[in-house]
Scaffold this motif. Sequence first.
Motif, PDB file in Angstrom:
ATOM      1  N   SER A 138       0.842  -1.192   0.000  1.00  0.00           N
ATOM      2  CA  SER A 138       0.000   0.000   0.000  1.00  0.00           C
ATOM      3  C   SER A 138       0.877   1.241   0.000  1.00  0.00           C
ATOM      4  O   SER A 138       2.045   1.205   0.379  1.00  0.00           O
ATOM      5  CB  SER A 138      -0.933   0.001   1.217  1.00  0.00           C
ATOM      6  OG  SER A 138      -0.178   0.047   2.412  1.00  0.00           O
ATOM      7  N   ALA A 139       0.315   2.361  -0.453  1.00  0.00           N
ATOM      8  CA  ALA A 139       1.077   3.611  -0.523  1.00  0.00           C
ATOM      9  C   ALA A 139       0.117   4.783  -0.626  1.00  0.00           C
ATOM     10  O   ALA A 139      -1.069   4.627  -0.955  1.00  0.00           O
ATOM     11  CB  ALA A 139       2.021   3.590  -1.719  1.00  0.00           C
ATOM     12  N   LYS A 140       0.658   5.984  -0.369  1.00  0.00           N
ATOM     13  CA  LYS A 140      -0.117   7.215  -0.498  1.00  0.00           C
ATOM     14  C   LYS A 140       0.630   8.178  -1.412  1.00  0.00           C
ATOM     15  O   LYS A 140       1.860   8.233  -1.412  1.00  0.00           O
ATOM     16  CB  LYS A 140      -0.336   7.851   0.872  1.00  0.00           C
ATOM     17  CG  LYS A 140      -1.222   7.045   1.806  1.00  0.00           C
ATOM     18  CD  LYS A 140      -1.413   7.756   3.137  1.00  0.00           C
ATOM     19  CE  LYS A 140      -2.296   6.945   4.067  1.00  0.00           C
ATOM     20  NZ  LYS A 140      -2.483   7.612   5.394  1.00  0.00           N
ATOM     21  N   GLY A 141      -0.113   8.924  -2.194  1.00  0.00           N
ATOM     22  CA  GLY A 141       0.434   9.919  -3.099  1.00  0.00           C
ATOM     23  C   GLY A 141      -0.699  10.731  -3.681  1.00  0.00           C
ATOM     24  O   GLY A 141      -1.877  10.401  -3.489  1.00  0.00           O
ATOM     25  N   SER A 142      -0.373  11.790  -4.422  1.00  0.00           N
ATOM     26  CA  SER A 142      -1.406  12.668  -4.963  1.00  0.00           C
ATOM     27  C   SER A 142      -1.184  12.893  -6.450  1.00  0.00           C
ATOM     28  O   SER A 142      -0.063  13.169  -6.892  1.00  0.00           O
ATOM     29  CB  SER A 142      -1.399  14.011  -4.230  1.00  0.00           C
ATOM     30  OG  SER A 142      -2.258  14.936  -4.875  1.00  0.00           O
ATOM     31  N   MET A 143      -2.255  12.801  -7.224  1.00  0.00           N
ATOM     32  CA  MET A 143      -2.192  13.081  -8.660  1.00  0.00           C
ATOM     33  C   MET A 143      -1.864  14.548  -8.914  1.00  0.00           C
ATOM     34  O   MET A 143      -1.440  14.920 -10.006  1.00  0.00           O
ATOM     35  CB  MET A 143      -3.517  12.715  -9.325  1.00  0.00           C
ATOM     36  CG  MET A 143      -3.759  11.218  -9.460  1.00  0.00           C
ATOM     37  SD  MET A 143      -2.624  10.425 -10.618  1.00  0.00           S
ATOM     38  CE  MET A 143      -3.330  10.942 -12.183  1.00  0.00           C
ATOM     39  N   GLU A 144      -2.080  15.383  -7.904  1.00  0.00           N
ATOM     40  CA  GLU A 144      -1.795  16.808  -8.054  1.00  0.00           C
ATOM     41  C   GLU A 144      -0.309  17.117  -7.851  1.00  0.00           C
ATOM     42  O   GLU A 144       0.164  18.183  -8.229  1.00  0.00           O
ATOM     43  CB  GLU A 144      -2.622  17.614  -7.041  1.00  0.00           C
ATOM     44  CG  GLU A 144      -4.103  17.266  -7.010  1.00  0.00           C
ATOM     45  CD  GLU A 144      -4.756  17.386  -8.381  1.00  0.00           C
ATOM     46  OE1 GLU A 144      -4.424  18.341  -9.102  1.00  0.00           O
ATOM     47  OE2 GLU A 144      -5.592  16.519  -8.701  1.00  0.00           O
ATOM     48  N   GLY A 145       0.415  16.185  -7.263  1.00  0.00           N
ATOM     49  CA  GLY A 145       1.817  16.400  -6.963  1.00  0.00           C
ATOM     50  C   GLY A 145       2.729  15.939  -8.087  1.00  0.00           C
ATOM     51  O   GLY A 145       2.284  15.576  -9.184  1.00  0.00           O
ATOM     52  N   PRO A 146       4.050  15.907  -7.822  1.00  0.00           N
ATOM     53  CA  PRO A 146       5.018  15.496  -8.848  1.00  0.00           C
ATOM     54  C   PRO A 146       4.876  14.028  -9.193  1.00  0.00           C
ATOM     55  O   PRO A 146       4.409  13.218  -8.381  1.00  0.00           O
ATOM     56  CB  PRO A 146       6.371  15.792  -8.187  1.00  0.00           C
ATOM     57  CG  PRO A 146       6.092  15.764  -6.711  1.00  0.00           C
ATOM     58  CD  PRO A 146       4.700  16.287  -6.559  1.00  0.00           C
ATOM     59  N   LYS A 147       5.280  13.692 -10.422  1.00  0.00           N
ATOM     60  CA  LYS A 147       5.196  12.315 -10.906  1.00  0.00           C
ATOM     61  C   LYS A 147       6.584  11.828 -11.306  1.00  0.00           C
ATOM     62  O   LYS A 147       7.513  12.618 -11.504  1.00  0.00           O
ATOM     63  CB  LYS A 147       4.234  12.212 -12.089  1.00  0.00           C
ATOM     64  CG  LYS A 147       2.784  12.534 -11.762  1.00  0.00           C
ATOM     65  CD  LYS A 147       1.909  12.361 -12.978  1.00  0.00           C
ATOM     66  CE  LYS A 147       0.429  12.561 -12.635  1.00  0.00           C
ATOM     67  NZ  LYS A 147       0.144  13.921 -12.149  1.00  0.00           N
ATOM     68  N   GLY A 148       6.699  10.515 -11.410  1.00  0.00           N
ATOM     69  CA  GLY A 148       7.953   9.910 -11.831  1.00  0.00           C
ATOM     70  C   GLY A 148       7.694   8.778 -12.807  1.00  0.00           C
ATOM     71  O   GLY A 148       6.584   8.224 -12.861  1.00  0.00           O
TER      72      GLY A 148
END
Length: 387
Positions: free
Chosen positions: A229-239
Motif C-alpha cells: 500500500s502507498a499514499k500519493g497525490s495526482m496533483e503532486g510530482p510524478k515519476g
Amino acid sequence: MKELRIGMVGYKFMGKAHSNAYRALPMFFPDQALKPKLSVICGRDEVGVKQAANQFGWAESETDWNKLVQRDDIDLIDINAPSNAHKDIALAAAKAGKHIFCEKPLALTLADSREMLHAAEQAGIKHMVGYNYRFSPAVQLAKKLIDSGRLGQIYHFRAWFLQDWILDPSFPLVWRLQKDIAGSGSHGDLGAHLIDLAHFLVGEMKEVIGMSETFIKERPLASEMTGLSAKGSMEGPKGPVTVDDATLFMSRFVNGAMGSFESTRFAAGHRSTNSFEINGGKGSVKFDFERMNELEVYFTDDDEDVQGFRRVLATDAAHAYSEAWWPAGHTIGFEHTFTHEMLEMLNAIHEDRQPSPNFSDGVKCQEVLEAVERSVEERRWVSISEM
C-alpha cells in the motif's frame, strides 16, 4: 534444543511474514533439533524498526545492517529488504560466515546472483532463497505425482500470476515500480515464482520467447509506503515507471515439455491468482493459490463413466506438513508456507546439507528472467545457454 540466533534485515510485509514463521515453528514442529531465536531485527527507520521489534517479538533492533552482520551472536542472516540491497548484505554475511536466507529475486542481475552464489559456496555456509509457494501441501502433492510417474510424460506446463493492485493510474510510484530498486516489475516479482515452480515440478528450460508492456508510463511520487500500500497525490510530482506491468513468455523445457507463462498486475478482479496446470500422458493437475489447500487431479486410467478432474483437499496426514497443523479439512493459509520454508532452512543447517531451493535455484531463475528480457528486446527465441 539448540538455538539458531537470527538477525533479520527488513521489517515490513515480508519481515512480518518471516517473524510469524519463526515464532510458529517451535509450537507446531516441536521435535526439531534447532529452535529459532529472534535476536535482532534491522531497518533504516529507527522508530519503525523498534516498533516492529516490539510487535513481532524480536529481542533487539538495529539500523545498520553492517553492524548486524558482524555480530558474533548471530548465526543466520535473513534478508527481506528491497531487492537492490540483497547482494551487498549477502556478500557481507557470507564473508562473516553466517548462514543466509534471502527473499527472491536473489539479486537485480544474473551477474550479481552468480556472485552471491559463488561467495556462499566459498564461505561454506548454508544458503536459501525464498520461493515459498513450493511449500504448499497441494504443490508438494503435484510434485509427488510427477516424480512417481503417475502423470506420465509431461507435455505442458502453463502458469499465470495475476494481480490488480496497481490498476488505478493514481496509485503511487512505489519502489516495486522502479527498476533500479526492484530489478523488474511483474516479471521478476510474480513471474519469478512461476519460473521456480516450473523448475521444481517439470525441470529446467531450454529456450524462451517473450513480450512485455508497461501500460502506465508515470505515476505520482509516493509520500508513504507500507507493504503493498502507498499514499500519493495526482496533483503532486510524478515519476517514470521503469519496469514492466505485464510479461508473457513461452518456453521449451529440456525434457521436451512446452510452457507458457503470464504475469501481470493489470488483471481486474484478480487479487493474487497464482495458478498452474500440468498435462501429462497419464493425467493432469491444476492448482490455484487462491484455493491453496486444493489440487485438481485427473487420471486417464479412471473408469470411463467417472473420468474427470477430482478435487483433492491436501489437509490430512497423507499430505506434506499437514500432521503439524489442524484436523483434516481444516485449511491452512499463506503464512504457513513461510513456516514450512523456515523449517526446511533449519533442518538443512542441522543436517549439514544445502536447503532447497538455494542460491543455485535463484541463479537458474535469474537466467530465465534475463533470457526473457533479452527475447523481448531482440524479438527472438533466446537459449538459456546464452546467459
